[in-house]
Design an enzyme around this catalytic site. Structure first.
Site, PDB file in Angstrom:
ATOM      1  N   ARG A 106      53.150  44.601  36.496  1.00 23.08           N
ATOM      2  CA  ARG A 106      52.725  46.016  36.447  1.00 23.08           C
ATOM      3  C   ARG A 106      53.959  46.886  36.273  1.00 23.08           C
ATOM      4  O   ARG A 106      54.833  46.902  37.147  1.00 23.08           O
ATOM      5  CB  ARG A 106      52.003  46.380  37.737  1.00 23.08           C
ATOM      6  CG  ARG A 106      51.488  47.823  37.812  1.00 23.08           C
ATOM      7  CD  ARG A 106      50.892  48.097  39.193  1.00 23.08           C
ATOM      8  NE  ARG A 106      49.863  47.122  39.515  1.00 23.08           N
ATOM      9  CZ  ARG A 106      49.371  46.942  40.754  1.00 23.08           C
ATOM     10  NH1 ARG A 106      49.845  47.650  41.767  1.00 23.08           N
ATOM     11  NH2 ARG A 106      48.427  46.039  40.969  1.00 23.08           N
ATOM     12  N   HIS A 151      54.272  43.891  42.110  1.00 23.74           N
ATOM     13  CA  HIS A 151      53.835  43.505  40.769  1.00 23.74           C
ATOM     14  C   HIS A 151      54.911  43.800  39.725  1.00 23.74           C
ATOM     15  O   HIS A 151      55.013  43.100  38.720  1.00 23.74           O
ATOM     16  CB  HIS A 151      52.570  44.274  40.392  1.00 23.74           C
ATOM     17  CG  HIS A 151      51.314  43.748  41.016  1.00 23.74           C
ATOM     18  ND1 HIS A 151      50.545  42.767  40.429  1.00 23.74           N
ATOM     19  CD2 HIS A 151      50.691  44.066  42.170  1.00 23.74           C
ATOM     20  CE1 HIS A 151      49.493  42.523  41.180  1.00 23.74           C
ATOM     21  NE2 HIS A 151      49.555  43.302  42.257  1.00 23.74           N
ATOM     22  N   ASP A 158      47.036  39.589  40.866  1.00 29.29           N
ATOM     23  CA  ASP A 158      45.754  39.756  41.542  1.00 29.29           C
ATOM     24  C   ASP A 158      44.772  38.839  40.841  1.00 29.29           C
ATOM     25  O   ASP A 158      44.632  38.891  39.604  1.00 29.29           O
ATOM     26  CB  ASP A 158      45.269  41.204  41.447  1.00 29.29           C
ATOM     27  CG  ASP A 158      46.206  42.183  42.147  1.00 29.29           C
ATOM     28  OD1 ASP A 158      46.856  41.786  43.125  1.00 29.29           O
ATOM     29  OD2 ASP A 158      46.274  43.342  41.716  1.00 29.29           O
ATOM     30  N   GLU A 240      44.900  42.002  51.310  1.00 31.64           N
ATOM     31  CA  GLU A 240      44.159  41.930  50.051  1.00 31.64           C
ATOM     32  C   GLU A 240      43.897  40.465  49.706  1.00 31.64           C
ATOM     33  O   GLU A 240      44.835  39.732  49.370  1.00 31.64           O
ATOM     34  CB  GLU A 240      44.945  42.605  48.919  1.00 31.64           C
ATOM     35  CG  GLU A 240      45.215  44.087  49.167  1.00 31.64           C
ATOM     36  CD  GLU A 240      46.049  44.734  48.059  1.00 31.64           C
ATOM     37  OE1 GLU A 240      46.591  43.992  47.205  1.00 31.64           O
ATOM     38  OE2 GLU A 240      46.176  45.964  48.053  1.00 31.64           O
ATOM     39  N   HIS A 243      45.570  39.203  46.284  1.00 35.63           N
ATOM     40  CA  HIS A 243      46.970  39.499  45.976  1.00 35.63           C
ATOM     41  C   HIS A 243      47.887  38.344  46.391  1.00 35.63           C
ATOM     42  O   HIS A 243      47.961  38.001  47.574  1.00 35.63           O
ATOM     43  CB  HIS A 243      47.357  40.781  46.716  1.00 35.63           C
ATOM     44  CG  HIS A 243      48.762  41.253  46.507  1.00 35.63           C
ATOM     45  ND1 HIS A 243      49.059  42.453  45.917  1.00 35.63           N
ATOM     46  CD2 HIS A 243      49.963  40.708  46.831  1.00 35.63           C
ATOM     47  CE1 HIS A 243      50.365  42.635  45.889  1.00 35.63           C
ATOM     48  NE2 HIS A 243      50.935  41.570  46.440  1.00 35.63           N
TER      49      HIS A 243
END
Length: 268
Positions: A106, A151, A158, A240, A243
Site C-alpha cells: 500500500r 503495508h 490482507d 484484524e 492482517h
C-alpha cells in the site's frame, strides 16, 4: 494608449500565461514516479492461483471510492513474502481451499488518503457497513487509522480463504443499502470467503482474531488461516483477522510510495 495597443498587450499577457501553465505541466510530467526495488514482485508471477480482489482499487471500501495510488488491481509484495504465500497456497489447495488477497503493498499516498478521510467528520457515507458502532472522531485513538502502515513496507497483506470451486463475488453498486460488517454472512455484503465472523475491514472488536464471541465454524475458519500462515513465518495483527506480515521483513523501516501498477516494477 490606443485600443489596438491594449488588445496587443492583452494578447501578450494571455499567451505568457498559457506558456507558464504549459511549462509547469511539462515539469510535472517530467517528474518520474518512484519505482519499486528489484525484490518487489507481482504476486501473480509467483503464484497465479491465488485470487486477487483488490478492494482499494474500487469503491467498495470504508472510504467509498478508489484510493490514491491504486492504478491497477494487482497485488505487489516483496519476493520473500510472495514466496511464503505460495507455500501457504500449496497447503490449502490440497485441502480444497484457496487464498484470496484484499490488499498487499500500500503506497504512502494511499495511507495519506485514509488520514484525510478520517479527519473529514462529515464524510460518513460507508459507516453503515464498515464502522457502524465506532464514532469517527475515535478512528485514530482506537487504532483503526494511522499515519503509517506496515503495508507500505511491502511484506504485509490482507487476506482470507475461499472454498473451491470459488464462486464469483457480485460487484458492489455505489449507493446500495449498507449492512453492518458483523451481520450474519447471509445478510452482509456477499463475499466468496469462508465465514470469518465479519467482513473485511470491519472496524469492530468482533474482528479481533481471537475475540471470544467468535466460536464454532467461524473460529475454526480464522484458525485455519492463522495456523497455515504462522507455520510459514507470518505474524497476525491481533485486532484484524485478515492482517498478516511476513517476518523477517526485508524493509522493516522503509515506507514506500510507488504506485500499485505494473510499471512500478523493475522486474516482471
Amino acid at each position: 494608449m490606443t485600443r489596438l495597443s491594449c488588445a496587443v498587450r492583452g494578447l501578450i499577457t494571455a499567451v505568457a500565461a498559457l506558456l507558464t501553465v504549459a511549462a509547469a505541466s511539462a515539469t510535472a510530467r517530467a517528474t518520474p514516479e518512484p519505482k519499486a526495488p528489484k525484490d518487489f514482485v507481482a504476486l501473480s508471477t509467483v503464484d497465479p492461483t491465488i485470487i486477487q480482489e483488490m478492494r482499494y482499487f474500487k469503491p467498495h471500501d470504508f472510504v467509498g471510492e478508489r484510493i490514491d495510488g491504486y492504478e491497477q488491481p494487482i497485488c505487489i509484495l516483496t519476493r520473500p513474502a510472495a514466496q511464503a504465500l505460495h507455500k501457504a497456497q500449496t497447503k490449502l489447495l490440497r485441502r480444497g481451499y484457496t487464498l484470496k488477497v484484499y490488499d498487499c503493498y500500500r503506497p504512502q499516498r494511499a495511507v495519506n488518503h485514509f488520514v484525510r478521510w478520517a479527519k473529514d467528520l462529515d464524510d460518513q457515507a460507508m459507516k453503515g457497513e464498515f464502522y457502524p458502532n465506532v464514532d469517527k472522531t475515535r478512528l485514530f485513538e482506537d487504532g483503526y487509522i494511522a499515519e503509517k502502515s506496515g503495508h507500505s513496507r511491502g511484506s504485509t497483506m490482507d487476506l482470507t480463504i475461499v472454498k473451491l470451486p470459488a464462486k464469483p463475488t457480485r460487484p458492489y453498486v455505489p449507493g446500495e443499502p449498507l449492512v453492518p460488517c458483523y451481520a450474519p454472512k447471509d445478510q452482509r455484503f456477499p463475499d466468496n470467503s469462508i465465514d470469518m465472523g465479519t467482513g473485511f475491514d470491519c472496524f469492530d472488536t468482533l474482528a479481533h482474531t481471537l475475540d471470544p464471541r467468535i466460536q464454532g465454524q467461524q473460529r475454526a475458519n480464522r484458525l485455519l488461516l492463522k495456523n497455515t500462515l504462522e507455520d510459514l513465518g507470518f505474524v497476525n495483527l491481533a485486532e484484524e483477522w485478515w492482517h498478516y506480515t511476513y517476518k523477517p521483513e526485508p524493509y522493516p523501516d522503509t515506507y514506500f510510495d510507488f504506485p500499485v501498477s505494473w510499471k512500478s516494477l523493475t522486474t516482471r
